[in-house]
Enzyme design. Structure first.
Site, PDB file in Angstrom:
ATOM      1  CB  SER A 142     -28.860  13.153 -15.847  1.00 44.59           C
ATOM      2  OG  SER A 142     -29.109  12.326 -16.923  1.00 44.59           O
ATOM      3  CE1 TYR A 167     -34.201  13.623 -15.742  1.00 44.93           C
ATOM      4  CE2 TYR A 167     -32.723  12.498 -17.129  1.00 44.93           C
ATOM      5  CZ  TYR A 167     -32.982  12.787 -15.739  1.00 44.93           C
ATOM      6  OH  TYR A 167     -32.239  12.269 -14.650  1.00 44.93           O
TER       7      TYR A 167
END
Length: 372
Positions: A142, A167
């Protein structure tokens, strides 16, 4: 080739599974179908792929009614025993791991979900790849890994040791775990750092979905950091074509890698990291203007401070993917937003009409029963 795609009830996994089935690959898709967001949307994606909800019991293979070369299995990547049986049964050539607990803000309040899915689950994927010696492992990273980095555009060759959400930590951990397995067991692995993917069938927790829903319902939209945000919005079709380009070319060791000045994006092991975005950031206010134009409605804007765990700007340096794998993003934000709006309008209007018809039928039926 025979490919396992994890997370095929999810946004990117759904599109990738369809595209690879259409080009003739043997596709096995798995997904646990958790309730992080509306499971009805996930089942609708599966139905669009020819997978009926009534058949998706746990660990039960379902052959698509649209693609005879696509099998879906409801399965959790954290389920070590059944994951091992899956790999032993199908003997995959390539694995594309898109299954994960997504969302930056959700990680602030539900950290355990990220450790289970993104760390323990990914470890199971790596172990299974090691056991059967697959030819190539791709996995979703990501843009969030760039964290406090302010050097633009973001490059896979930059240091990313300062994440600002759990995350992002789990995604960076996936890259480190993959490198270890590439080094120890000679598993070709490629990490793809996705940049703000959007398009039809997108996630309800993403900005485009949230803004579109609010604007079409006449409700205010919340714009963080007082509107001073930029994102490298990337249309789903460009993402899928990029993934396929990567799938077909397993990573190799970088012969020029220098241990005295190590490049974070490559290695002497068969390991590589790519940014996959559009390479052209757009201000959030411009993005909202495109939504207003496509819907024909003006947004009621509510400006708020920056949220915890968020960043003000993302911008992908995609030159490695362009030069090495001929990646060429083609869809403009204007066209991409219109495609999403068309899908959203058709999908949700159809659902509302079906609900109204069902209610009218039920009402009429009840009247008839009363008269009897």
């Amino acid at each position: 080739m025979k490919i396992l795609i994890t997370g095929t009830a999810g946004f990117i996994g759904f599109h990738l599974a369809k595209r690879m089935a259409e080009r003739g690959d043997e596709v096995v898709g798995i997904d646990v179908i958790n309730d992080y967001y509306d499971v009805n949307l996930k089942y609708a994606r599966l139905k669009e792929s020819g997978i009926e909800k009534s058949l998706t019991t746990y660990n039960n293979p379902v052959v698509s009614s649209k693609y005879s070369n696509y099998i879906f299995i409801k399965l959790d990547i954290s389920d070590k025993h059944n994951m091992e049986e899956l790999f032993d049964t199908y003997h995959f050539d390539v694995v594309c791991n898109l299954a994960a607990q997504a969302g930056v803000r959700y990680s602030l309040t539900n950290p355990e979900a990220y450790i289970e899915a993104n760390i323990s689950g990914f470890l199971n994927v790596l172990e299974c790849c090691r056991r059967v010696k697959i030819k190539h492992l791709l996995y979703a990273s990501s843009s969030s890994v760039y964290g406090l980095n302010k050097k633009m555009p973001f490059s896979a060759h930059h240091n990313v040791d300062h994440p600002i959400s759990l995350y992002a930590v789990t995604k960076k951990s996936n890259e480190l775990m993959a490198h270890a397995y590439s080094h120890l067991f000679d598993i070709p692995s490629t990490g793809l750092r996705f940049f703000t993917v959007y398009g039809p069938w997108g996630r309800p927790d993403m900005a485009l979905f949230i803004f579109t829903k609010a604007i079409m319902e006449g409700k205010p939209i919340e714009i963080f950091n007082e509107g001073k945000m930029r994102r490298d919005f990337t249309y789903i079709d460009d993402i899928v074509e990029g993934i396929i380009n990567v799938t077909d070319k397993p990573s190799k060791g970088n012969p020029d890698w220098n241990a005295q000045c190590p490049d974070p994006g490559s290695s002497k092991a068969p390991y590589q990291i790519f940014n996959i975005g559009r390479g052209a950031p757009v201000s959030l206010l411009e993005f909202i203007q495109e939504i207003e134009s496509a819907t024909g409605k003006l947004a009621d804007k509510k400006y708020l401070p920056m949220q915890e765990g968020d960043v003000a700007e993302t911008w992908a340096d995609i030159s490695d993917l362009e030069n090495e794998l001929s990646y060429t993003p083609r869809i403009s934000v204007k066209d991409g937003v219109r495609e999403f709006i068309n899908w959203y309008d058709n999908f949700y209007r159809f659902k509302v009409l079906k609900k109204r018809v069902r209610l009218r039928f039920t009402s009429k039926y009840n009247v008839l029963v009363t008269k009897r």
